[in-house]
Scaffold this active site. Structure first.
Site, short mmCIF file in Angstrom:
data_model
loop_
_atom_site.label_atom_id
_atom_site.label_comp_id
_atom_site.label_asym_id
_atom_site.label_seq_id
_atom_site.Cartn_x
_atom_site.Cartn_y
_atom_site.Cartn_z
N GLY A 191 -5.56 5.15 71.14
CA GLY A 191 -5.19 6.20 70.07
C GLY A 191 -5.19 5.87 68.60
CG ASP A 218 -4.03 8.79 72.50
OD1 ASP A 218 -3.33 8.16 71.75
OD2 ASP A 218 -4.66 8.34 73.27
CE LYS A 253 -14.24 -17.22 80.66
NZ LYS A 253 -15.26 -17.91 80.18
CB THR A 273 -12.55 -9.24 75.22
OG1 THR A 273 -11.14 -9.17 74.99
CG2 THR A 273 -13.63 -8.55 74.28
CB CYS A 323 11.50 23.74 73.50
SG CYS A 323 10.58 24.98 74.53
N GLY A 340 16.38 22.23 74.47
CA GLY A 340 17.50 22.03 73.88
C GLY A 340 18.22 22.99 72.96
CD GLN A 375 14.48 27.82 77.16
OE1 GLN A 375 14.73 27.32 78.08
NE2 GLN A 375 13.30 28.34 76.61
CG HIS A 416 7.84 21.93 71.29
ND1 HIS A 416 8.68 20.96 72.03
CD2 HIS A 416 7.84 23.15 72.22
CE1 HIS A 416 8.92 21.51 73.30
NE2 HIS A 416 8.32 22.79 73.37
CD GLU A 455 8.93 18.61 69.35
OE1 GLU A 455 9.53 19.19 68.79
OE2 GLU A 455 8.81 18.67 70.70
N1 GLN Z 1 11.77 24.86 80.65
C1 GLN Z 1 11.80 25.69 79.17
C2 GLN Z 1 10.80 27.01 79.53
O1 GLN Z 1 9.75 26.95 80.15
C3 GLN Z 1 11.68 25.05 78.18
C4 GLN Z 1 10.21 24.43 77.80
C5 GLN Z 1 10.30 23.10 76.80
O2 GLN Z 1 11.27 22.53 76.49
N2 GLN Z 1 9.04 23.00 76.36
O3 GLN Z 1 10.87 27.90 78.70
#
Ligand code: GLN
Length: 535
Positions: free
Chosen positions: A7, A60, A178, A180, A375, A377, A379, A504, A506
Site C-alpha cells: 500500500g 490502503d 530465493k 523473490t 464516533c 468515543g 457516544q 471520523h 482521522e
Molecule cells: N457503534 C457506533 C454506531 O454504530 C459507533 C460507530 C463507530 O464508532 N464508527 O453508531
C-alpha cells in the site's frame, strides 16, 4: 505477502508521479468475497477506511489519500465479491445477450471495465492498481488474469511492479533472494513478467544481490529498487527516488523525464526528522488481540492523524495502546491514565470494553486530561456525562442496552428497519455530511471556519430528546448537521480539551494538511505535558 508495504509502495509511486507533474489515481483490489470492507473485523483486516462518497474500503485507500493528497472515490476499490455481483446482475438483466457467461473472460473483463472507469473519472495520466494478496495464491488469480489481458490490450500502457520481501534470517545474517525468484516464477506462470521489483527488506540491498536478482528474475539491475525499512512511511517516496524509480517508470512508458518537485514533501519529512520533544498519547480500544501481536492496523488512520497533528505542533507522539477491558475489572488501573498527555477513544461497535472506555472517559473529564472521542468515543462520552453528571444511572446507547430508560444515544430512524431485517452491509450512515460549527466553541476555534464536511460511519446518534437536560448540566453542542438536526460534536465546559465527534476526523487528516482537531488536541497535550513537568 501481506504487511510488507504494498500500500505504501503504491501510494509512494503515486506521489512520485504526481511530483513529476502528472495526474495520478490509485485503485485497490481486495481478493475477498465480501462486497466491501464494511463487514470485516478490523482485527482480521485492519481499519475500515471510508471515502467521501461513502465506500467502506481497505486501509490502503487511506494511504493513497494521504500520499496523493487527494480524495479517492468509490470506483477505486473493488473486491472479488463486488466484481461477481456486477457480472451476475448483468446476466440477470440479459446484459450478455444470451451468451454463456464464464469466469474467463467475463470476470477479468468486468475488472478491466472498472479500472477504465476509475481512470476516466479521475482523468488520470496514470492509474496505479494494487492487487492485494500474494502471487501464486488462488484468490487473486482472476485479477492477475485481468492484468495480463490489460497488458495485451495496451502493451505500451501497462507496467508491472512486484513488491517482494527479502528476508535476512538471523542465523544466516544474509539477505536471501530465493523467495523473490520463486515469486517471479509464479508470476510468469500467470503470463506476467514484472518490469520493476521493489525489494523490501530490513536493510538496503547491495550490488551483488541486485545483480543476482536481475539475472534470475529477468529484470534489469536498474529496475530493482531497494526499499529498506524506513523510520517513517513518509520517507518512502524519497527513498524510491534514490534508486531513480520516477525516471525508470517514465523511461519505460516512453515518456521524457520531467523535473521532479518533491520539495514540499521533503521539507515536511526533513522537519519531522528533527523533532525531539515527546507527548504521550493513549488509545483506548479493543481491536488489538491477534495472538501475541498488537495490531496497530486496526486504528491506522487514527495513528496517522495523531502524528500529523503532533508534528505540526512540533512534537513526536509516543502512542500507547490501552486495552479497554482492563479498566472494567480493576478501577485502580485508571490511575495510570494520569501519565498520559492525551487520551483518544476511537470508533467501535458492540458491548465489549464499553464500560472500561466509559471509566477512562470519566477519569479524563474529572482530571482535566485532554480527551478526543471519535464516533463511539463521542457516544460513550455522552453516556458518561449523562450517567455521572446528570444522574441518569442507566443511561446507555440502544446498541448495547435496548431497554435503558435513558437512551441518550439512540438508533438513527432509517436504521431501525436495517437492523430488524439484518440489512447490515453498506447500510450505515456513511461518508461526507456537512456540519455547522457553533461559534465560540473549542471546535470552532480549532477549525477557524463556520461549516465543515466530515466523514461518517455509524448507525446510532445523539438523542435530541435529552439535549436540553445535558446542556443545562454543562455539555456543549459544538457542531450540528443542520438538515437533520444531528449533533455532530460535543464538548464540555471548563475543561482544557474535551471533544467528541460523531464523525471520523482521522479519515481526512493528511501529512501536509493535518486535521485541525488533531492539531488542537496535540497542542492541549503539549500544555499538559509542560504543566506536569512543572509539578
Ligand atoms: N457503534 C457506533 C454506531 O454504530 C459507533 C460507530 C463507530 O464508532 N464508527 O453508531
Amino acid at each position: 505477502m501481506s504487511g510488507i508495504g504494498k500500500g505504501v509502495s503504491t501510494a509512494s509511486i503515486g506521489r512520485i508521479l504526481k511530483s513529476r507533474g502528472f495526474r495520478v489515481t490509485a485503485v485497490k483490489i481486495d481478493p475477498y468475497i465480501n462486497i466491501d470492507a464494511g463487514t470485516m473485523n478490523p482485527v482480521e483486516h485492519g481499519e475500515v477506511f471510508v471515502t467521501d462518497d461513502g465506500m467502506e474500503c481497505d486501509q490502503d485507500v487511506g494511504n493513497y489519500e494521504r500520499f496523493l493528497d487527494e480524495d479517492i472515490p468509490r470506483e477505486n476499490y473493488m473486491t472479488t465479491g463486488a466484481v461477481y455481483q456486477s457480472v451476475i446482475e448483468r446476466e440477470r438483466n440479459l446484459g450478455y445477450g444470451g451468451k454463456c457467461v464464464q469466469v474467463v473472460p467475463h470476470i477479468p473483463q468486468e475488472v478491466i471495465t472498472r479500472l477504465e472507469r476509475a481512470s476516466a473519472k479521475a482523468k488520470a495520466d496514470f492509474t496505479i492498481v494494487e492487487i492485494g494478496g500474494t502471487v501464486g495464491e488462488y484468490e487473486n488469480i482472476l485479477f492477475l488474469e485481468a492484468a495480463r489481458m490489460m497488458h495485451l490490450a495496451y502493451p505500451d500502457g501497462v507496467l508491472f511492479v512486484l513488491v517482494s520481501y527479502l528476508p535476512i534470517p538471523s542465523i544466516i545474517g544474509e539477505m536471501k533472494t530465493k523467495p523473490t525468484q520463486h515469486a517471479v516464477r509464479a508470476m510468469n506462470a500467470t503470463g506476467i513478467q514484472p518490469d520493476i521489483i521493489i525489494a523490501r527488506s530490513l536493510t538496503a540491498m547491495d550490488e551483488p544481490r541486485k545483480k543476482k536478482l536481475a539475472v534470475f528474475c529477468n529484470v534489469r539491475e536498474e529496475d530493482i529498487i531497494s526499499a529498506p525499512d524506513a523510520k517513517s512511511i513518509y520517507d518512502v517516496p524519497t527513498n524510491f527516488e534514490h534508486d531513480h524509480l520516477g525516471d525508470r517508470l517514465l523511461t519505460k512508458f516512453g515518456l521524457a523525464s520531467t523535473e521532479k518537485d518533491l520539495q514540499e514533501w521533503e521539507k515536511f519529512t526533513n522537519r519531522v526528522r528533527k523533532l525531539k520533544k515527546i507527548i504521550r498519547i493513549g488509545i483506548v480500544g479493543k481491536y488489538f488481540g491477534s495472538g501475541i501481536f498488537t495490531l496497530a492496523d486496526s486504528y491506522l488512520s487514527v495513528i496517522e492523524a495523531i502524528k500529523h497533528g503532533a508534528w505540526q505542533a512540533g512534537v513526536v507522539p509516543e502512542i500507547v495502546w490501552l486495552n479497554a477491558e482492563q479498566y472494567e475489572k480493576n478501577t485502580h488501573a485508571r490511575n495510570e491514565i494520569l501519565n498520559y498527555d492525551g487520551i483518544i477513544v476511537p470508533g467501535g461497535f458492540g458491548s465489549r470494553g464499553v464500560e472500561g472506555k466509559i471509566a477512562v472517559i470519566e477519569f479524563c473529564r474529572t482530571k482535566d486530561i485532554p480527551y478526543l472521542g471519535l464516533c463511539y468515543g463521542m457516544q460513550l462520552a455522552t453516556i458518561e456525562f449523562a450517567r455521572h453528571v446528570c444522574g441518569f444511572k442507566d443511561a446507555h446507547t440502544t446498541e448495547v442496552n435496548e431497554k435503558t430508560t435513558h437512551p441518550v444515544i439512540d438508533t438513527l430512524p432509517e436504521q431501525v428497519g436495517n437492523i430488524k431485517e439484518k440489512r447490515l452491509g453498506g447500510s450505515m450512515r456513511l461518508g461526507a455530511y456537512s456540519c455547522d460549527l457553533v461559534p465560540h466553541t473549542l471546535s470552532a476555534r480549532a477549525y477557524r471556519v463556520a461549516h465543515v464536511s466530515e466523514r461518517h460511519r455509524h448507525r446510532y446518534e445523539f438523542n435530541n430528546a435529552f439535549r436540553d437536560e445535558l446542556e443545562k448540566k454543562g455539555l456543549v453542542v459544538a457542531g450540528i448537521n443542520t438538515e437533520r438536526k444531528l449533533v455532530e460534536i460535543i464538548e464540555i465546559k471548563k475543561h482544557p480539551f474535551f471533544v467528541g465527534t460523531q464523525f471520523h476526523p482521522e479519515l481526512k487528516s493528511r501529512p501536509l494538511t493535518p486535521h485541525p482537531l488533531f492539531y488542537a488536541f496535540a497542542k492541549a497535550a503539549i500544555a499538559r505535558n509542560i504543566k506536569s513537568k512543572k509539578r
